[in-house]
Design a protein around this motif. Structure first.
Motif, PDB file in Angstrom:
ATOM      1  N   ASP A  74       0.821  -1.217   0.000  1.00  0.00           N
ATOM      2  CA  ASP A  74       0.000   0.000   0.000  1.00  0.00           C
ATOM      3  C   ASP A  74       0.853   1.264   0.000  1.00  0.00           C
ATOM      4  O   ASP A  74       0.349   2.369  -0.064  1.00  0.00           O
ATOM      5  CB  ASP A  74      -0.990   0.006   1.164  1.00  0.00           C
ATOM      6  CG  ASP A  74      -0.334   0.078   2.537  1.00  0.00           C
ATOM      7  OD1 ASP A  74       0.879   0.364   2.646  1.00  0.00           O
ATOM      8  OD2 ASP A  74      -1.044  -0.166   3.524  1.00  0.00           O
ATOM      9  N   THR A  77       2.301   1.327   4.875  1.00  0.00           N
ATOM     10  CA  THR A  77       2.342   0.503   6.081  1.00  0.00           C
ATOM     11  C   THR A  77       3.780   0.122   6.438  1.00  0.00           C
ATOM     12  O   THR A  77       4.503  -0.430   5.605  1.00  0.00           O
ATOM     13  CB  THR A  77       1.508  -0.775   5.905  1.00  0.00           C
ATOM     14  OG1 THR A  77       0.168  -0.399   5.615  1.00  0.00           O
ATOM     15  CG2 THR A  77       1.538  -1.639   7.150  1.00  0.00           C
ATOM     16  N   ASP A 156      -1.625  -4.069   5.719  1.00  0.00           N
ATOM     17  CA  ASP A 156      -1.350  -3.769   4.313  1.00  0.00           C
ATOM     18  C   ASP A 156      -2.153  -4.743   3.453  1.00  0.00           C
ATOM     19  O   ASP A 156      -1.697  -5.842   3.134  1.00  0.00           O
ATOM     20  CB  ASP A 156       0.145  -3.885   4.017  1.00  0.00           C
ATOM     21  CG  ASP A 156       0.527  -3.407   2.612  1.00  0.00           C
ATOM     22  OD1 ASP A 156      -0.346  -3.440   1.716  1.00  0.00           O
ATOM     23  OD2 ASP A 156       1.688  -3.030   2.418  1.00  0.00           O
TER      24      ASP A 156
END
Length: 176
Positions: A74, A77, A156
């Motif tokens: 992502d 994270t 994530d």
């Protein structure tokens, strides 16, 4: 089956096996347990292993365990160090997974214990085993567990789902 003598520039990374510097699919067992300990013991999530990846998101430039340039999770994270280490252990298998899900059985060097050689930049020839169903099952076990933990414990979803998809592809290939 693979074609003998064909180069695979993605066959680098992962953990060396014992003193012979080879990488084996059996290392996926350790990856599974590293993910499991992060899932079960919250205190381990803060363990500082002093890795180049410590305190960094998977998308950070210092993280070398990615499958390819588009594999950034992502992007935000920050993963626990033990998860980064598990991702490094899985990186060779992720990078060499074929589009149909097949997984290599292992990677060996042409010589043992060559000074100055590391898994991400070997100074000798590297030879890969063929793709095999047993390796695909081992990879599926580790990648599914690691993906689940990255998604549900670390937060994530992007990286977690990618690993789960790779695990499913390996499983399906082995079952075929």
């Amino acid at each position: 089956a693979s074609t003998p003598g064909v180069e695979n520039p993605n066959a680098w990374g992962g953990w060396h096996d014992a003193g012979d510097w080879d990488r084996r699919i059996q290392h996926c067992e350790a990856i599974y347990f590293m993910a499991q300990i992060i899932e079960i013991l919250p205190a381990v999530r803060d363990l500082d292993l002093n890795l180049p990846e410590s305190g960094k998101a998977f998308a950070h430039a210092d993280v070398k365990a990615r499958r390819d340039t588009g594999d950034t999770g992502d992007g935000a994270t920050v993963l626990p160090d033990l998860i980064h280490e598990a991702l490094w252990g899985l990186s060779l298998w992720r990078r060499t997974q074929r589009a149909d899900g097949a997984i290599l059985g292992g990677v060996e060097y042409s010589s043992e214990n060559i000074s100055g050689s590391v898994s991400w930049n070997p100074v000798q020839n590297t030879f890969a085993y063929d793709y095999e169903d047993w390796a695909a099952y081992k990879f599926a076990m580790a990648a599914a567990k690691l993906g689940h933990v990255i998604k549900t414990v670390c937060g994530d979803d992007t990286l977690g789902d990618a690993l789960i998809d790779e695990a499913e592809a390996a499983w399906d290939w082995a079952e075929d």
